[in-house]
Design an enzyme around this catalytic site. Sequence first.
Site, PDB file in Angstrom:
ATOM      1  N   GLY A  10       0.843  -1.197   0.000  1.00  0.00           N
ATOM      2  CA  GLY A  10       0.000   0.000   0.000  1.00  0.00           C
ATOM      3  C   GLY A  10       0.872   1.238   0.000  1.00  0.00           C
ATOM      4  O   GLY A  10       1.909   1.257   0.653  1.00  0.00           O
ATOM      5  N   ASP A 135       0.537   2.343   9.086  1.00  0.00           N
ATOM      6  CA  ASP A 135       0.144   1.520  10.242  1.00  0.00           C
ATOM      7  C   ASP A 135       1.153   1.585  11.394  1.00  0.00           C
ATOM      8  O   ASP A 135       0.823   1.223  12.519  1.00  0.00           O
ATOM      9  CB  ASP A 135      -0.014   0.046   9.822  1.00  0.00           C
ATOM     10  CG  ASP A 135      -1.017  -0.123   8.693  1.00  0.00           C
ATOM     11  OD1 ASP A 135      -1.843   0.787   8.498  1.00  0.00           O
ATOM     12  OD2 ASP A 135      -0.965  -1.163   8.004  1.00  0.00           O
ATOM     13  N   ARG A 170     -26.054  12.714  19.014  1.00  0.00           N
ATOM     14  CA  ARG A 170     -25.810  11.432  18.360  1.00  0.00           C
ATOM     15  C   ARG A 170     -24.503  10.800  18.841  1.00  0.00           C
ATOM     16  O   ARG A 170     -23.653  11.464  19.419  1.00  0.00           O
ATOM     17  CB  ARG A 170     -25.685  11.631  16.852  1.00  0.00           C
ATOM     18  CG  ARG A 170     -26.975  11.880  16.131  1.00  0.00           C
ATOM     19  CD  ARG A 170     -26.655  12.167  14.687  1.00  0.00           C
ATOM     20  NE  ARG A 170     -27.838  12.412  13.891  1.00  0.00           N
ATOM     21  CZ  ARG A 170     -27.810  12.992  12.696  1.00  0.00           C
ATOM     22  NH1 ARG A 170     -26.669  13.406  12.197  1.00  0.00           N
ATOM     23  NH2 ARG A 170     -28.917  13.168  12.025  1.00  0.00           N
ATOM     24  N   ARG A 274     -23.945   7.359  13.721  1.00  0.00           N
ATOM     25  CA  ARG A 274     -23.456   7.542  12.347  1.00  0.00           C
ATOM     26  C   ARG A 274     -22.021   7.036  12.234  1.00  0.00           C
ATOM     27  O   ARG A 274     -21.222   7.217  13.153  1.00  0.00           O
ATOM     28  CB  ARG A 274     -23.488   9.016  11.956  1.00  0.00           C
ATOM     29  CG  ARG A 274     -24.889   9.599  11.870  1.00  0.00           C
ATOM     30  CD  ARG A 274     -25.618   9.128  10.629  1.00  0.00           C
ATOM     31  NE  ARG A 274     -26.870   9.826  10.448  1.00  0.00           N
ATOM     32  CZ  ARG A 274     -28.045   9.427  10.943  1.00  0.00           C
ATOM     33  NH1 ARG A 274     -28.112   8.322  11.665  1.00  0.00           N
ATOM     34  NH2 ARG A 274     -29.147  10.117  10.726  1.00  0.00           N
ATOM     35  N   ARG A 283      -4.168   7.665   3.335  1.00  0.00           N
ATOM     36  CA  ARG A 283      -2.864   7.446   2.691  1.00  0.00           C
ATOM     37  C   ARG A 283      -2.562   8.530   1.656  1.00  0.00           C
ATOM     38  O   ARG A 283      -1.533   8.468   0.973  1.00  0.00           O
ATOM     39  CB  ARG A 283      -2.841   6.076   2.008  1.00  0.00           C
ATOM     40  CG  ARG A 283      -2.983   4.924   2.965  1.00  0.00           C
ATOM     41  CD  ARG A 283      -2.337   3.650   2.489  1.00  0.00           C
ATOM     42  NE  ARG A 283      -2.562   3.274   1.126  1.00  0.00           N
ATOM     43  CZ  ARG A 283      -3.067   2.091   0.736  1.00  0.00           C
ATOM     44  NH1 ARG A 283      -3.440   1.209   1.651  1.00  0.00           N
ATOM     45  NH2 ARG A 283      -3.182   1.796  -0.522  1.00  0.00           N
TER      46      ARG A 283
HETATM   47  O1  F6P Z   1      -1.077  -1.100   5.273  1.00  0.00           O
HETATM   48  C1  F6P Z   1      -1.668   0.106   4.941  1.00  0.00           C
HETATM   49  C2  F6P Z   1      -3.162  -0.063   4.794  1.00  0.00           C
HETATM   50  O2  F6P Z   1      -3.705   1.188   4.426  1.00  0.00           O
HETATM   51  C3  F6P Z   1      -3.869  -0.627   6.014  1.00  0.00           C
HETATM   52  O3  F6P Z   1      -4.065   0.339   7.013  1.00  0.00           O
HETATM   53  C4  F6P Z   1      -5.129  -1.145   5.402  1.00  0.00           C
HETATM   54  O4  F6P Z   1      -5.691  -2.187   6.164  1.00  0.00           O
HETATM   55  C5  F6P Z   1      -4.658  -1.661   4.062  1.00  0.00           C
HETATM   56  O5  F6P Z   1      -3.454  -0.981   3.763  1.00  0.00           O
HETATM   57  C6  F6P Z   1      -5.620  -1.455   2.934  1.00  0.00           C
HETATM   58  O6  F6P Z   1      -5.106  -2.113   1.832  1.00  0.00           O
HETATM   59  P1  F6P Z   1      -5.564  -1.873   0.329  1.00  0.00           P
HETATM   60  O7  F6P Z   1      -4.979  -0.581  -0.132  1.00  0.00           O
HETATM   61  O8  F6P Z   1      -4.996  -3.046  -0.395  1.00  0.00           O
HETATM   62  O9  F6P Z   1      -7.055  -1.826   0.337  1.00  0.00           O
END
Ligand code: F6P
Length: 356
Positions: A10, A135, A170, A274, A283
Amino acid sequence: MKIGMLTSGGDCQALNAAMRGVVKGLSHNVRDLEIYGFFDGYKGLIYGNYRLLTSSDFSGILTRGGTILGSSRQPFKLMKVPDENGLDKVQAMKSNYYKLNLDCLVILGGNGTQKTANLLREEGLNIIHLPKTIDNDIYGTDVTFGFYSAINIATDVIDCIHTTAASHNRVFIVEVMGHKVGWLTLYSGVASGADIILLPEIPYSPKSILKAIKAREEAGKGFTILAVAEGAISKEDSKLSKKELAKKLAKESHPTVSYKLANMITKETGIECRVTVPGHMQRGGSPCPYDRVLCSRLGSAAAGAIMEKKYGNMVAMVNGSTKLVPLEKVAGKLKTVDPKGQMVEEAKRMGISFGD
Ligand code: F6P
């Protein structure tokens, strides 16, 4: 000197900043430098998809999110499994490395990426790994790049929810990324003043969550905000085996844990609930100043390690200093939140509930 470089898994905000750090550190000190960028992570190394880059390709990218090399997920467990055409991926990666006569391969990525980096090291390639992930779960480094940029985004989301939550009576849930660990939720939850923080490392009991919401109601607070890690798990579910849990989850209709909690809260309290899932926004965008500095330092330290031929290492940040950590000592290990750690204890003292 010939260097290969790839970004895998990722993405995050600071990959370009880290690559720039490596290239700047080398280009100012090494005369004949060739940089081969492999595209889309290990895929580029396996299938020989690369381009010769110059230091100007790495100029002007300090503040740019994403990765100029592209990325993809190539699970470690499939690395030793031939592809659909019978290609041996490990041999293919080695052969492209040797074909280009590389001195070293710089690999930027998270846990899975690191395991493959270590495999390539075991296969005899010269590897330098840089710890990337929002993470913050890479063992052997205090911090990974991407983490602080993602904290800023998750915190902004919860801050925005705060103002609307205050206008309505809420309960609001913000689901924060982090895969199997709760670092991002813990930091953004504390930074934004969340009332309840749920982490994978501290399995929750629905009763405790309801108690915390009730206590806020009784104290005259009109709303409650929960920062919930995507990997949060109930005490009951945490006792199940992986297989049993997967079977149970397959029968449930909730898309994620937050929706399950929202249903439970509304059913038990009658309060509207909610859910907000910022997802991949966390990201995205430009790296925060902390990450820009971190990546410049890690990148430059990586360049130093390459020039000294100190291969087989992750370039880590430990107690404010860059440090080379042998890949064999850290690959496959996860850095998790300590449920009894100082930060959790301090948050609890301020009245934050962890649902335990
Ligand atoms: O490892 C980074 C991360 O954004 C995690 O926090 C999340 O669980 C995962 O990647 C999501 O992965 P993808 O981009 O494959 O959906």
